[in-house]
Scaffold this motif. Structure first.
Motif, PDB file in Angstrom:
ATOM      1  N   VAL A 250      -7.457   2.290  11.327  1.00 39.65           N
ATOM      2  CA  VAL A 250      -6.309   1.482  10.916  1.00 39.65           C
ATOM      3  C   VAL A 250      -6.795   0.151  10.361  1.00 39.65           C
ATOM      4  CG1 VAL A 250      -4.226   0.292  11.712  1.00 39.65           C
ATOM      5  CG2 VAL A 250      -4.748   2.588  12.556  1.00 39.65           C
ATOM      6  N   PHE A 251      -7.728  -0.469  11.063  1.00 41.27           N
ATOM      7  CA  PHE A 251      -8.265  -1.764  10.655  1.00 41.27           C
ATOM      8  C   PHE A 251      -8.996  -1.651   9.311  1.00 41.27           C
ATOM      9  CE2 PHE A 251     -11.583  -5.023  10.626  1.00 41.27           C
ATOM     10  CZ  PHE A 251     -10.860  -6.148  10.967  1.00 41.27           C
TER      11      PHE A 251
ATOM     12  N   ASN B  14      -7.622  -3.106   5.649  1.00 45.82           N
ATOM     13  CA  ASN B  14      -8.373  -4.157   4.955  1.00 45.82           C
ATOM     14  C   ASN B  14      -8.781  -3.733   3.553  1.00 45.82           C
ATOM     15  OD1 ASN B  14      -9.134  -6.759   6.531  1.00 45.82           O
ATOM     16  ND2 ASN B  14      -9.180  -5.136   8.081  1.00 45.82           N
ATOM     17  N   LEU B  15      -9.201  -2.483   3.384  1.00 45.59           N
ATOM     18  CA  LEU B  15      -9.553  -1.990   2.045  1.00 45.59           C
ATOM     19  C   LEU B  15      -8.321  -1.996   1.139  1.00 45.59           C
ATOM     20  CD1 LEU B  15     -11.512  -0.717   0.029  1.00 45.59           C
ATOM     21  CD2 LEU B  15     -10.998   1.515   1.057  1.00 45.59           C
ATOM     22  N   ALA B  16      -7.174  -1.569   1.688  1.00 44.13           N
ATOM     23  CA  ALA B  16      -5.941  -1.578   0.898  1.00 44.13           C
ATOM     24  C   ALA B  16      -5.557  -3.001   0.497  1.00 44.13           C
ATOM     25  CB  ALA B  16      -4.808  -0.918   1.689  1.00 44.13           C
ATOM     26  N   ALA B  17      -5.747  -3.968   1.409  1.00 44.41           N
ATOM     27  CA  ALA B  17      -5.421  -5.361   1.092  1.00 44.41           C
ATOM     28  C   ALA B  17      -6.305  -5.883  -0.035  1.00 44.41           C
ATOM     29  CB  ALA B  17      -5.577  -6.236   2.338  1.00 44.41           C
ATOM     30  N   PHE B  18      -7.596  -5.556   0.008  1.00 49.15           N
ATOM     31  CA  PHE B  18      -8.502  -5.982  -1.060  1.00 49.15           C
ATOM     32  C   PHE B  18      -8.052  -5.427  -2.415  1.00 49.15           C
ATOM     33  CE2 PHE B  18     -12.076  -4.769  -3.795  1.00 49.15           C
ATOM     34  CZ  PHE B  18     -12.613  -6.016  -4.065  1.00 49.15           C
ATOM     35  N   LEU B  19      -7.745  -4.125  -2.455  1.00 52.08           N
ATOM     36  CA  LEU B  19      -7.350  -3.501  -3.717  1.00 52.08           C
ATOM     37  C   LEU B  19      -5.992  -4.006  -4.181  1.00 52.08           C
ATOM     38  CD1 LEU B  19      -8.588   0.113  -2.943  1.00 52.08           C
ATOM     39  CD2 LEU B  19      -9.548  -1.449  -4.639  1.00 52.08           C
ATOM     40  N   ASN B  20      -5.088  -4.262  -3.234  1.00 55.01           N
ATOM     41  CA  ASN B  20      -3.757  -4.759  -3.588  1.00 55.01           C
ATOM     42  C   ASN B  20      -3.846  -6.109  -4.287  1.00 55.01           C
ATOM     43  OD1 ASN B  20      -0.706  -4.787  -3.272  1.00 55.01           O
ATOM     44  ND2 ASN B  20      -1.241  -6.589  -2.071  1.00 55.01           N
ATOM     45  N   TYR B  21      -4.545  -7.051  -3.669  1.00 51.29           N
ATOM     46  CA  TYR B  21      -4.654  -8.380  -4.263  1.00 51.29           C
ATOM     47  C   TYR B  21      -5.582  -8.386  -5.475  1.00 51.29           C
ATOM     48  CZ  TYR B  21      -1.895 -10.406  -0.570  1.00 51.29           C
ATOM     49  OH  TYR B  21      -0.852 -10.714   0.268  1.00 51.29           O
ATOM     50  N   GLY B  22      -6.582  -7.474  -5.480  1.00 57.41           N
ATOM     51  CA  GLY B  22      -7.412  -7.346  -6.663  1.00 57.41           C
ATOM     52  C   GLY B  22      -6.618  -6.876  -7.868  1.00 57.41           C
ATOM     53  N   ALA B  23      -5.586  -6.077  -7.598  1.00 56.92           N
ATOM     54  CA  ALA B  23      -4.754  -5.579  -8.689  1.00 56.92           C
ATOM     55  C   ALA B  23      -3.816  -6.640  -9.225  1.00 56.92           C
ATOM     56  CB  ALA B  23      -3.951  -4.367  -8.212  1.00 56.92           C
TER      57      ALA B  23
ATOM     58  N   LEU C  47       5.067   3.122   4.080  1.00 58.25           N
ATOM     59  CA  LEU C  47       5.699   1.987   3.406  1.00 58.25           C
ATOM     60  C   LEU C  47       4.700   1.218   2.538  1.00 58.25           C
ATOM     61  CD1 LEU C  47       8.524   0.788   3.271  1.00 58.25           C
ATOM     62  CD2 LEU C  47       7.910  -0.750   5.142  1.00 58.25           C
ATOM     63  N   SER C  48       3.511   0.958   3.076  1.00 55.17           N
ATOM     64  CA  SER C  48       2.503   0.221   2.306  1.00 55.17           C
ATOM     65  C   SER C  48       2.023   1.024   1.104  1.00 55.17           C
ATOM     66  CB  SER C  48       1.311  -0.141   3.197  1.00 55.17           C
ATOM     67  OG  SER C  48       1.693  -1.056   4.200  1.00 55.17           O
ATOM     68  N   SER C  49       1.864   2.329   1.285  1.00 57.10           N
ATOM     69  CA  SER C  49       1.414   3.175   0.177  1.00 57.10           C
ATOM     70  C   SER C  49       2.463   3.222  -0.928  1.00 57.10           C
ATOM     71  CB  SER C  49       1.129   4.595   0.685  1.00 57.10           C
ATOM     72  OG  SER C  49       0.166   4.573   1.726  1.00 57.10           O
ATOM     73  N   LEU C  50       3.742   3.318  -0.525  1.00 62.66           N
ATOM     74  CA  LEU C  50       4.821   3.293  -1.508  1.00 62.66           C
ATOM     75  C   LEU C  50       4.835   1.958  -2.255  1.00 62.66           C
ATOM     76  CD1 LEU C  50       7.293   4.867  -2.584  1.00 62.66           C
ATOM     77  CD2 LEU C  50       8.661   3.734  -0.821  1.00 62.66           C
ATOM     78  N   GLY C  51       4.579   0.868  -1.523  1.00 63.52           N
ATOM     79  CA  GLY C  51       4.525  -0.444  -2.164  1.00 63.52           C
ATOM     80  C   GLY C  51       3.454  -0.525  -3.219  1.00 63.52           C
TER      81      GLY C  51
ATOM     82  N   ASN D  90       1.465  -3.820   6.353  1.00 61.86           N
ATOM     83  CA  ASN D  90       0.017  -3.675   6.425  1.00 61.86           C
ATOM     84  C   ASN D  90      -0.598  -4.714   7.354  1.00 61.86           C
ATOM     85  OD1 ASN D  90      -2.463  -2.346   5.156  1.00 61.86           O
ATOM     86  ND2 ASN D  90      -2.892  -4.495   4.761  1.00 61.86           N
ATOM     87  N   THR D  91      -0.141  -5.965   7.253  1.00 58.90           N
ATOM     88  CA  THR D  91      -0.653  -7.018   8.134  1.00 58.90           C
ATOM     89  C   THR D  91      -0.347  -6.703   9.597  1.00 58.90           C
ATOM     90  OG1 THR D  91      -0.386  -8.686   6.406  1.00 58.90           O
ATOM     91  CG2 THR D  91      -0.536  -9.480   8.674  1.00 58.90           C
ATOM     92  N   SER D  92       0.887  -6.262   9.883  1.00 61.10           N
ATOM     93  CA  SER D  92       1.269  -5.942  11.251  1.00 61.10           C
ATOM     94  C   SER D  92       0.413  -4.815  11.817  1.00 61.10           C
ATOM     95  CB  SER D  92       2.752  -5.554  11.299  1.00 61.10           C
ATOM     96  OG  SER D  92       3.149  -5.244  12.617  1.00 61.10           O
TER      97      SER D  92
END
Length: 472
Positions: A261-262, A266-275, A328-332, A373-375
């Motif tokens: 989960v961790f 974190n990988l999703a957060a990097f790619l999200n903000y990188g995008a 939810l995060s994946s849909l986002g 994702n943060t939660s």
């Protein structure tokens, strides 16, 4: 008011400040470049220096905050951020402005390393998503207010006013925080001494990998300086991992990386903000330099994305408590890819409602992703690791932002060549505006692909997140 809600309010006001500053500066970069005579690389460094400094310091400062007290560290961050704002406002050269931004970034690193940890520590799992959703809403409120306020301030009072606006906010939050600290126990975790070698290796590694994309458009990828930095950064990160496995008191507990989960979050957060981080920066430049709009009008147009984010984040946090972060995060991330794909398809002088609608779709995606994702990430670690966990998540987020500015910014400017940016901000050459418009479309396409990778990373987490409550 309950102490935990007062603490949430305090951290939310601080969470409002950093994105307010970032979104204000994004709108005004063309004006700052003209006033200080900055080329494209130095213009990007006004943002990149802030993000790189945060990326390097977040994990060491998160660990330091766990030892010294998170609330005290948060208040120190407010003080440094406010002082850096004053230094930036007084700058009379690009170097002085970037120096002020670095001081701001040290304070912002302390804020980001402690904010989510403070909120997570005082709210139970059944309320954590809602509380973090409110905290995230404050971030997006700062993003929402920034563009129109920045456009108004730079048109009416000049660019130094963009930083002076932080001073009364910072002073007020610091005073309230010192008062609140008298009635709130500041948690300190029993963490052993620091890890200076690990901190240095991590810092060199991140800088070595993030600086090259920033200058690739001007220097070229084959430049020996870029190649040397990439090699140095890769070796430093390899050395960091080697050292952390053997350190008596490691900077980063590598056992955290075995937590799916961790790691996936974190990988999703990097790619999200990188995008998506560079969307506002590049769209603001496109509106002014290609479409010929004023900074004030550009600020109002950019409201489409952050207003939607601010409005939907508490709802997304609540849904994340009930449904879990995976879906939810994946849909986002899927919505983010859709919005950026729409931006990539727009012509140089697009229909304004379509542009605003595309930005709003990006905002829906960001809102659906961030709070759940943060939660999930923060709820997957033990209480004594909250500070480090928050710092790792913030590092991934800020590293993604720096990567976005470097990679997408480089793609947008790839055809301008040496001196092209200065000529573009001076105006008078329609061919340069067309080159930048084509680069903008390439950058948005790359961002959409990164968002799709982020959706894949988000789906890689377990189907049920720890700490998610049932609907009963």
């Amino acid at each position: 008011m309950d102490a935990r809600w007062r603490l949430l309010a305090l951290t939310s006001i601080g969470a409002f400040m950093a994105p307010l500053d970032g979104s204000i500066v994004a709108v005004a970069l063309p004006r700052i470049a003209t006033a200080l005579g900055l080329g494209y690389g130095p213009s990007l460094w006004v943002q990149a220096a802030y993000l790189l400094t945060m990326a390097v310091l977040l994990i060491p400062l998160g660990r330091w905050a766990d030892r010294r007290g998170r609330l005290r560290s948060y208040l120190l961050g407010i003080a440094l951020f406010t002082a850096g704002s004053l230094l930036a406002a007084l700058a009379r050269s690009g170097g002085m402005l970037i120096g002020g931004r670095v001081v701001q970034a040290v304070g912002a690193a302390l804020l980001s390393a402690t904010s989510a940890a403070l909120v997570t520590a005082v709210f139970p799992p059944s309320e954590r998503g809602r509380a973090l959703g409110i905290n995230v809403m404050a971030v997006y409120a700062g993003l929402s207010v920034g563009p129109p306020l920045g456009g108004f301030l730079v048109d009416r009072f000049g660019w130094p006013s963009l930083f002076l606006v932080n001073l009364p906010i910072g002073a007020g939050v610091l005073g309230w925080g010192l008062h609140l600290a008298r009635s709130v126990k500041d948690a300190e975790a029993p963490v052993r001494g620091g890890d200076l070698p690990g901190s240095l290796l991590l810092g060199v590694g991140l800088l070595g990998l993030l600086i090259p994309p920033t200058f690739a458009a001007e220097w070229g990828w084959g430049d020996p300086r870029l190649v040397g930095l990439l090699v140095l950064g890769s070796l430093a990160l390899a050395g960091f991992l080697f050292w952390e496995r053997r350190a008596v008191s490691p900077l980063l507990d590598l056992d955290l990386l075995r937590n799916r989960v961790f790691t996936a979050g974190n990988l999703a957060a990097f790619l999200n903000y990188g995008a998506l981080y560079a969307v506002g920066l590049l769209t603001a430049a496109h509106l002014q330099l290609v479409q010929g709009r004023s900074a004030r009008v550009a600020g109002w147009i950019l409201l489409g994305q952050p207003v939607v984010q601010a409005a939907l984040s508490p709802l997304a946090g609540h849904l994340g408590d009930r449904l879990g972060a995976r879906l939810l995060s994946s849909l986002g991330m899927g919505f983010t890819a859709l919005g950026m794909g729409c931006l990539a398809l727009l012509p140089a002088h697009p229909n304004l409602p379509l542009l605003i609608a595309s930005l709003a779709v990006v905002g829906v995606g960001m809102a659906a992703f961030s709070a759940p994702n943060t939660s999930a990430v923060m709820g997957s670690v033990a209480r004594e690791r909250l500070g480090v966990a928050a710092a790792v998540l913030a590092t991934m987020r800020v590293t993604g932002m720096a990567f976005s500015v470097a990679l997408l910014g480089g793609l947008a400017a790839q055809g301008l060549g040496s001196g092209g940016w200065k000529a573009l901000v001076r105006g008078g050459d329609p061919s340069l505006a067309l080159v930048f418009a084509n680069g903008y479309r390439a950058a948005m396409t790359a961002g959409a692909l990164l968002a799709l990778l982020g959706a894949w990373a988000s789906l890689a987490r377990p189907r049920r997140d720890p700490g998610v409550t049932s609907s009963s």
